[in-house]
Design a protein around this motif. Sequence first.
Motif, mmCIF file in Angstrom:
data_model
loop_
_atom_site.group_PDB
_atom_site.id
_atom_site.type_symbol
_atom_site.label_atom_id
_atom_site.label_comp_id
_atom_site.label_asym_id
_atom_site.label_seq_id
_atom_site.Cartn_x
_atom_site.Cartn_y
_atom_site.Cartn_z
ATOM 1 N N TYR A 198 -46.887 30.618 -22.709
ATOM 2 C CA TYR A 198 -47.776 31.841 -22.877
ATOM 3 C C TYR A 198 -49.189 31.641 -22.805
ATOM 4 C CZ TYR A 198 -42.964 33.429 -25.099
ATOM 5 O OH TYR A 198 -41.855 33.850 -25.164
ATOM 6 N N GLN A 199 -49.760 32.883 -22.817
ATOM 7 C CA GLN A 199 -51.323 32.696 -22.865
ATOM 8 C C GLN A 199 -51.708 33.466 -23.931
ATOM 9 O OE1 GLN A 199 -53.781 34.426 -19.089
ATOM 10 N NE2 GLN A 199 -53.313 32.110 -18.679
ATOM 11 N N ALA A 200 -52.959 32.616 -24.289
ATOM 12 C CA ALA A 200 -53.819 33.315 -25.354
ATOM 13 C C ALA A 200 -55.200 33.487 -24.974
ATOM 14 C CB ALA A 200 -53.854 32.434 -26.703
ATOM 15 N N LYS A 201 -55.697 34.564 -25.385
ATOM 16 C CA LYS A 201 -57.310 34.980 -24.973
ATOM 17 C C LYS A 201 -57.844 35.679 -26.381
ATOM 18 C CE LYS A 201 -58.415 36.350 -20.901
ATOM 19 N NZ LYS A 201 -58.371 37.333 -19.733
ATOM 20 N N LEU A 202 -59.077 35.600 -26.423
ATOM 21 C CA LEU A 202 -59.837 36.372 -27.357
ATOM 22 C C LEU A 202 -60.707 37.434 -26.717
ATOM 23 C CD1 LEU A 202 -60.078 35.752 -30.624
ATOM 24 C CD2 LEU A 202 -62.184 34.575 -30.132
ATOM 25 N N VAL A 203 -60.871 38.550 -27.350
ATOM 26 C CA VAL A 203 -61.258 39.525 -26.745
ATOM 27 C C VAL A 203 -62.161 40.366 -27.738
ATOM 28 C CG1 VAL A 203 -61.127 41.903 -25.378
ATOM 29 C CG2 VAL A 203 -59.728 39.970 -24.673
ATOM 30 N N LEU A 204 -63.153 40.731 -27.387
ATOM 31 C CA LEU A 204 -64.103 41.601 -28.273
ATOM 32 C C LEU A 204 -63.715 43.201 -28.015
ATOM 33 C CD1 LEU A 204 -66.532 41.662 -30.367
ATOM 34 C CD2 LEU A 204 -67.969 42.357 -28.350
ATOM 35 N N LYS A 205 -63.089 43.816 -29.038
ATOM 36 C CA LYS A 205 -62.222 45.084 -28.962
ATOM 37 C C LYS A 205 -63.541 46.071 -28.622
ATOM 38 C CE LYS A 205 -59.294 47.900 -31.177
ATOM 39 N NZ LYS A 205 -58.152 48.146 -32.338
ATOM 40 N N ALA A 206 -64.663 46.020 -28.984
ATOM 41 C CA ALA A 206 -65.764 46.932 -28.753
ATOM 42 C C ALA A 206 -66.273 46.822 -27.205
ATOM 43 C CB ALA A 206 -67.052 46.598 -29.579
ATOM 44 N N ASN A 207 -66.099 45.744 -26.662
ATOM 45 C CA ASN A 207 -66.598 45.446 -25.314
ATOM 46 C C ASN A 207 -65.504 44.588 -24.708
ATOM 47 O OD1 ASN A 207 -67.379 44.973 -22.826
ATOM 48 N ND2 ASN A 207 -69.724 45.123 -23.596
ATOM 49 N N PRO A 208 -64.391 44.975 -24.111
ATOM 50 C CA PRO A 208 -63.274 44.029 -23.568
ATOM 51 C C PRO A 208 -63.820 42.895 -22.535
ATOM 52 C CG PRO A 208 -62.389 46.094 -23.775
ATOM 53 C CD PRO A 208 -63.729 46.249 -24.028
ATOM 54 N N ARG A 209 -65.039 43.176 -21.701
ATOM 55 C CA ARG A 209 -65.543 42.208 -20.800
ATOM 56 C C ARG A 209 -66.104 41.216 -21.520
ATOM 57 N NH1 ARG A 209 -69.852 45.943 -17.692
ATOM 58 N NH2 ARG A 209 -70.287 46.757 -20.039
ATOM 59 N N VAL A 210 -66.335 41.137 -23.005
ATOM 60 C CA VAL A 210 -66.380 39.888 -23.613
ATOM 61 C C VAL A 210 -65.228 39.257 -24.185
ATOM 62 C CG1 VAL A 210 -67.922 38.726 -25.634
ATOM 63 C CG2 VAL A 210 -68.773 41.094 -24.558
ATOM 64 N N ALA A 211 -65.016 38.091 -23.229
ATOM 65 C CA ALA A 211 -63.793 37.387 -23.514
ATOM 66 C C ALA A 211 -63.779 35.836 -23.499
ATOM 67 C CB ALA A 211 -62.632 37.926 -22.674
ATOM 68 N N SER A 212 -62.998 35.250 -24.076
ATOM 69 C CA SER A 212 -62.963 33.858 -24.227
ATOM 70 C C SER A 212 -62.221 33.257 -22.792
ATOM 71 C CB SER A 212 -62.046 33.267 -25.243
ATOM 72 O OG SER A 212 -60.925 33.408 -25.371
ATOM 73 N N GLN A 213 -62.372 32.205 -22.473
ATOM 74 C CA GLN A 213 -61.159 31.414 -21.533
ATOM 75 C C GLN A 213 -59.904 31.420 -22.009
ATOM 76 O OE1 GLN A 213 -63.037 29.893 -23.693
ATOM 77 N NE2 GLN A 213 -61.715 27.984 -24.554
ATOM 78 N N PRO A 214 -58.998 31.797 -21.214
ATOM 79 C CA PRO A 214 -57.515 31.744 -21.668
ATOM 80 C C PRO A 214 -57.074 30.394 -21.946
ATOM 81 C CG PRO A 214 -57.710 32.007 -19.213
ATOM 82 C CD PRO A 214 -58.900 32.035 -19.744
ATOM 83 N N VAL A 215 -56.238 30.333 -22.905
ATOM 84 C CA VAL A 215 -55.674 29.326 -23.557
ATOM 85 C C VAL A 215 -53.941 29.097 -23.366
ATOM 86 C CG1 VAL A 215 -55.463 27.459 -25.465
ATOM 87 C CG2 VAL A 215 -57.604 28.758 -25.073
ATOM 88 N N PRO A 216 -53.702 28.134 -22.664
ATOM 89 C CA PRO A 216 -52.172 28.024 -22.353
ATOM 90 C C PRO A 216 -51.520 27.630 -23.705
ATOM 91 C CG PRO A 216 -53.102 26.423 -21.055
ATOM 92 C CD PRO A 216 -54.132 27.283 -21.756
ATOM 93 N N VAL A 217 -50.346 28.111 -24.023
ATOM 94 C CA VAL A 217 -49.498 27.525 -25.112
ATOM 95 C C VAL A 217 -47.978 27.522 -24.756
ATOM 96 C CG1 VAL A 217 -51.278 28.301 -26.943
ATOM 97 C CG2 VAL A 217 -49.459 29.911 -26.210
ATOM 98 N N MET A 218 -47.363 26.685 -25.688
ATOM 99 C CA MET A 218 -45.945 26.512 -25.450
ATOM 100 C C MET A 218 -45.086 26.697 -26.621
ATOM 101 S SD MET A 218 -43.673 25.815 -22.712
ATOM 102 C CE MET A 218 -44.770 25.140 -21.613
ATOM 103 N N VAL A 219 -43.945 27.371 -26.227
ATOM 104 C CA VAL A 219 -42.940 27.732 -27.493
ATOM 105 C C VAL A 219 -41.721 26.944 -26.953
ATOM 106 C CG1 VAL A 219 -41.536 29.127 -28.898
ATOM 107 C CG2 VAL A 219 -43.962 29.969 -28.210
ATOM 108 N N GLN A 220 -41.247 25.869 -27.463
ATOM 109 C CA GLN A 220 -40.094 24.951 -27.032
ATOM 110 C C GLN A 220 -38.951 25.499 -27.821
ATOM 111 O OE1 GLN A 220 -41.826 21.166 -27.750
ATOM 112 N NE2 GLN A 220 -43.023 21.145 -25.859
#
Length: 220
Positions: A198-220
Amino acid sequence: MAKRRMSEKKRRMYRRRRIAAALLAVLFLLVCAGLVWGVGAGIRALRGGNGAQGTSTSVQQSSKTKSKDKDKQKKDQKKDSGKKRSSGAPDCGKEDLALELAAPDPSTGVGGSIDFTATIRHKGTGSCLVDGSDGGRVLIITSGQETIWRSDACPVGARTLLMATGDKDVQTITWNADSSQDSCLPDDQLPRVNAGSYQAKLVLKANPRVASQPVPVMVQ
């Protein structure tokens, strides 16, 4: 020399004349009193009319002044809408903030959880306001193009932050490897996701253009 005695007829005539003169005098006094009262009433009426007119004019002027003040307030509010709050600081824009996301332990088993470190960093030059709640800077878990989970799936109270140059806000957000699918349910009632990446990202709701880099995660 003996006095001449007045006849009874003449005495009655003189009495009638005196009575008539007295009545005329009383009538004259009544007429004079009526004239004085009428003049006084007219003066009082004129004064009362001027006072009422003055009061009406004053009320109209006060109403016009209040109306102008309200119009000015509405214009000022419309001009500053969405830019300033009670503190006087504007809302943070995309040039003011940077979002960062990290997962110290990026994997978990089915039904487990992953803790993310969510950081809001102020990189601008002036103070500004931002909602630092899970509903303001939103953690989004995706699989391909599909959104699996959002931290704002349920209503969240605002956590307004006044930030200046160099400030940062660091919070932990936990994903219980479940799927909200935009539905607001208690965490223990949400279905668990299947094993996979899966992939996780942090986004500013008031301005979706403000976002973090994506972080990959794993569910095993």
